[in-house]
Design a protein around this motif. Structure first.
Motif, mmCIF file in Angstrom:
data_model
loop_
_atom_site.group_PDB
_atom_site.id
_atom_site.type_symbol
_atom_site.label_atom_id
_atom_site.label_comp_id
_atom_site.label_asym_id
_atom_site.label_seq_id
_atom_site.Cartn_x
_atom_site.Cartn_y
_atom_site.Cartn_z
ATOM 1 N N VAL A 1 34.227 38.587 12.929
ATOM 2 C CA VAL A 1 33.454 37.341 13.077
ATOM 3 C C VAL A 1 34.344 36.144 12.797
ATOM 4 C CG1 VAL A 1 31.496 36.017 12.201
ATOM 5 C CG2 VAL A 1 31.292 38.486 12.504
ATOM 6 N N GLN A 2 35.224 36.259 11.822
ATOM 7 C CA GLN A 2 36.137 35.166 11.505
ATOM 8 C C GLN A 2 37.054 34.844 12.676
ATOM 9 O OE1 GLN A 2 38.311 35.644 7.870
ATOM 10 N NE2 GLN A 2 39.725 33.987 8.285
ATOM 11 N N GLU A 3 37.567 35.881 13.354
ATOM 12 C CA GLU A 3 38.437 35.659 14.508
ATOM 13 C C GLU A 3 37.714 34.915 15.622
ATOM 14 O OE1 GLU A 3 39.859 39.444 15.686
ATOM 15 O OE2 GLU A 3 41.020 39.804 13.855
ATOM 16 N N ALA A 4 36.414 35.169 15.762
ATOM 17 C CA ALA A 4 35.653 34.544 16.846
ATOM 18 C C ALA A 4 35.149 33.153 16.495
ATOM 19 C CB ALA A 4 34.472 35.446 17.227
ATOM 20 N N VAL A 5 34.806 32.930 15.211
ATOM 21 C CA VAL A 5 34.122 31.700 14.812
ATOM 22 C C VAL A 5 35.074 30.651 14.251
ATOM 23 C CG1 VAL A 5 32.360 30.758 13.259
ATOM 24 C CG2 VAL A 5 31.976 32.943 14.408
ATOM 25 N N TYR A 6 36.160 31.077 13.620
ATOM 26 C CA TYR A 6 37.044 30.128 12.934
ATOM 27 C C TYR A 6 37.535 29.000 13.838
ATOM 28 C CZ TYR A 6 40.476 28.520 9.521
ATOM 29 O OH TYR A 6 41.188 27.760 8.641
ATOM 30 N N PRO A 7 37.994 29.292 15.081
ATOM 31 C CA PRO A 7 38.411 28.177 15.956
ATOM 32 C C PRO A 7 37.281 27.195 16.240
ATOM 33 C CG PRO A 7 39.223 30.267 16.798
ATOM 34 C CD PRO A 7 38.252 30.596 15.717
ATOM 35 N N LEU B 1 15.569 14.721 8.683
ATOM 36 C CA LEU B 1 16.343 15.853 9.201
ATOM 37 C C LEU B 1 17.696 15.443 9.782
ATOM 38 C CD1 LEU B 1 16.605 18.836 9.773
ATOM 39 C CD2 LEU B 1 15.288 18.510 11.881
ATOM 40 N N PRO B 2 17.791 14.451 10.680
ATOM 41 C CA PRO B 2 19.116 14.092 11.201
ATOM 42 C C PRO B 2 20.066 13.586 10.123
ATOM 43 C CG PRO B 2 17.484 12.472 11.886
ATOM 44 C CD PRO B 2 16.732 13.636 11.312
ATOM 45 N N LYS B 3 19.530 12.964 9.091
ATOM 46 C CA LYS B 3 20.374 12.475 7.992
ATOM 47 C C LYS B 3 20.953 13.637 7.200
ATOM 48 C CE LYS B 3 17.561 8.284 7.654
ATOM 49 N NZ LYS B 3 16.806 8.598 8.875
ATOM 50 N N ILE B 4 20.115 14.643 6.928
ATOM 51 C CA ILE B 4 20.595 15.828 6.215
ATOM 52 C C ILE B 4 21.646 16.560 7.048
ATOM 53 C CG2 ILE B 4 19.934 18.096 5.347
ATOM 54 C CD1 ILE B 4 19.130 15.860 3.506
ATOM 55 N N ILE B 5 21.448 16.603 8.361
ATOM 56 C CA ILE B 5 22.415 17.272 9.242
ATOM 57 C C ILE B 5 23.767 16.561 9.187
ATOM 58 C CG2 ILE B 5 22.955 17.813 11.651
ATOM 59 C CD1 ILE B 5 20.000 18.294 12.121
ATOM 60 N N VAL B 6 23.751 15.232 9.193
ATOM 61 C CA VAL B 6 25.007 14.478 9.125
ATOM 62 C C VAL B 6 25.760 14.796 7.837
ATOM 63 C CG1 VAL B 6 25.979 12.160 8.873
ATOM 64 C CG2 VAL B 6 24.268 12.597 10.634
ATOM 65 N N ILE B 7 25.071 14.770 6.703
ATOM 66 C CA ILE B 7 25.727 15.055 5.421
ATOM 67 C C ILE B 7 26.206 16.503 5.375
ATOM 68 C CG2 ILE B 7 25.463 15.004 2.918
ATOM 69 C CD1 ILE B 7 23.210 12.981 3.304
ATOM 70 N N THR B 8 25.397 17.409 5.920
ATOM 71 C CA THR B 8 25.793 18.815 5.952
ATOM 72 C C THR B 8 27.069 19.014 6.750
ATOM 73 O OG1 THR B 8 23.484 19.532 5.749
ATOM 74 C CG2 THR B 8 25.057 21.137 6.616
ATOM 75 N N LEU B 9 27.184 18.319 7.868
ATOM 76 C CA LEU B 9 28.363 18.464 8.720
ATOM 77 C C LEU B 9 29.639 18.003 8.024
ATOM 78 C CD1 LEU B 9 26.940 17.345 12.200
ATOM 79 C CD2 LEU B 9 27.584 19.651 11.494
ATOM 80 N N VAL B 10 29.542 16.972 7.194
ATOM 81 C CA VAL B 10 30.751 16.475 6.517
ATOM 82 C C VAL B 10 31.044 17.246 5.225
ATOM 83 C CG1 VAL B 10 30.457 14.164 7.474
ATOM 84 C CG2 VAL B 10 29.496 14.682 5.235
ATOM 85 N N CYS B 11 30.060 18.006 4.721
ATOM 86 C CA CYS B 11 30.236 18.699 3.442
ATOM 87 C C CYS B 11 30.622 20.169 3.594
ATOM 88 C CB CYS B 11 28.958 18.608 2.609
ATOM 89 S SG CYS B 11 28.650 16.977 1.893
ATOM 90 N N SER C 1 34.623 21.849 15.561
ATOM 91 C CA SER C 1 33.447 21.074 15.119
ATOM 92 C C SER C 1 33.848 19.839 14.336
ATOM 93 C CB SER C 1 32.532 21.957 14.272
ATOM 94 O OG SER C 1 33.146 22.267 13.024
ATOM 95 N N GLN C 2 35.026 19.864 13.725
ATOM 96 C CA GLN C 2 35.476 18.725 12.932
ATOM 97 C C GLN C 2 36.177 17.665 13.774
ATOM 98 O OE1 GLN C 2 34.557 18.556 9.553
ATOM 99 N NE2 GLN C 2 33.381 20.242 10.429
ATOM 100 N N ASN C 3 36.386 17.960 15.057
ATOM 101 C CA ASN C 3 37.020 16.989 15.949
ATOM 102 C C ASN C 3 36.018 16.074 16.633
ATOM 103 O OD1 ASN C 3 39.624 17.996 15.457
ATOM 104 N ND2 ASN C 3 39.367 19.619 16.963
ATOM 105 N N VAL C 4 34.731 16.317 16.401
ATOM 106 C CA VAL C 4 33.682 15.464 16.958
ATOM 107 C C VAL C 4 33.356 14.370 15.946
ATOM 108 C CG1 VAL C 4 31.339 15.361 17.879
ATOM 109 C CG2 VAL C 4 32.737 17.410 18.235
ATOM 110 N N PRO C 5 33.599 13.098 16.262
ATOM 111 C CA PRO C 5 33.318 12.026 15.294
ATOM 112 C C PRO C 5 31.835 11.970 14.930
ATOM 113 C CG PRO C 5 34.685 11.230 17.117
ATOM 114 C CD PRO C 5 34.190 12.590 17.506
ATOM 115 N N ILE C 6 31.561 11.895 13.629
ATOM 116 C CA ILE C 6 30.175 11.855 13.169
ATOM 117 C C ILE C 6 29.467 10.616 13.694
ATOM 118 C CG2 ILE C 6 28.713 11.676 11.131
ATOM 119 C CD1 ILE C 6 29.881 14.409 11.530
#
Length: 251
Positions: A88-94, A120-130, A99-104
């Protein structure tokens, strides 16, 4: 406590010196307040307007803490799954890296379109950066387990579950706390960005209203409060690390 004081007085002295230079330059050059307020004016506005600012502050703290807990929990869960299931790591890690190359700031309006103006969208934003710093730090901690200790555990007949709970998990705690510290500071930034999406209150809303009315002193109040919150969150995680990872300090 004495060690903290001895290490902390130098940066505090430098900060006071910078604020003093800032105050002198603004007064000598007669820079207008709407362009660059003096630190004394910012402090005055912080004290006088605290009653108005406190509701925004409480909202941002609640949003930051909630998003931080959810984001770090997801990040830790993802790290454990990727570590225990290498395929799973080999498939998901890239995909995690991508996902971090998309500007929040670009993704945020899409979240509003998909999920509305609620929390909900606010929690998603914080989750993405954390979640990402925690995931990467935990994976690094799992991988850095001393091989001789793994060999010893295998010779002792340890199962894969025992290997993880008794060796790899404790060994990953220092690295994990490094990721938690980064996420703690990111959570405040993520909360402020998420509040720009259309919240009714919060430091992000306060900053937007102050900027649109050319109240630069209030903008700096918001900036200083964000910095203080980030430092408090960082310090809290550091204290938790010293309490939980006692064996590393003793070593």
């Amino acid at each position: 406590m004495r060690d903290v004081f001895m290490k902390g007085w130098r940066p505090a002295l430098v900060l006071l010196l910078l604020l003093f230079i800032w105050e002198v330059v603004v007064n000598v050059a007669e820079i207008p307040g709407w362009l660059l307020p003096a630190p004394s004016a910012i402090l005055k506005e912080m004290i006088v307007g605290f009653d108005h600012f406190s509701a925004h502050l409480i909202s941002t703290i609640g949003l930051s803490v909630g998003g931080f807990i959810i984001g770090c929990s997801i990040g830790l869960l993802v790290a454990v799954i990727l570590h225990l299931v290498p395929k799973v790591q080999e498939a998901v890690y890239p995909l995690l890296i991508l996902s971090q190359n998309v500007p929040i700031i670009v993704l945020a309006p899409l979240l509003v379109i998909w999920f509305g103006f609620g929390i909900l969208p606010k929690i998603i934003v914080i989750t993405l950066v954390c979640f990402f710093p925690v995931t990467i730090a935990a994976l690094g901690g799992f991988r850095n387990t001393p091989p001789e200790m793994k060999h010893y555990m295998l010779m002792a007949g340890a199962s894969k579950n025992q290997m993880f709970t008794k060796l790899e998990w404790p060994n990953s705690l220092p690295a994990l706390f490094s990721g938690l510290k980064i996420s703690a500071t990111y959570s405040v930034m993520g909360a402020v960005i998420s509040e720009w999406l259309g919240a009714k209150k919060g430091i992000g809303v306060y900053m937007t209203l102050a900027s649109s009315s050319f109240r630069t002193d209030r903008v700096f109040v918001a900036i200083f409060i964000i910095m203080i919150l980030s430092l408090l969150f960082f310090g809290t995680i550091t204290l938790c690390e010293k309490w939980l990872v006692k064996w590393r300090r003793e070593a």
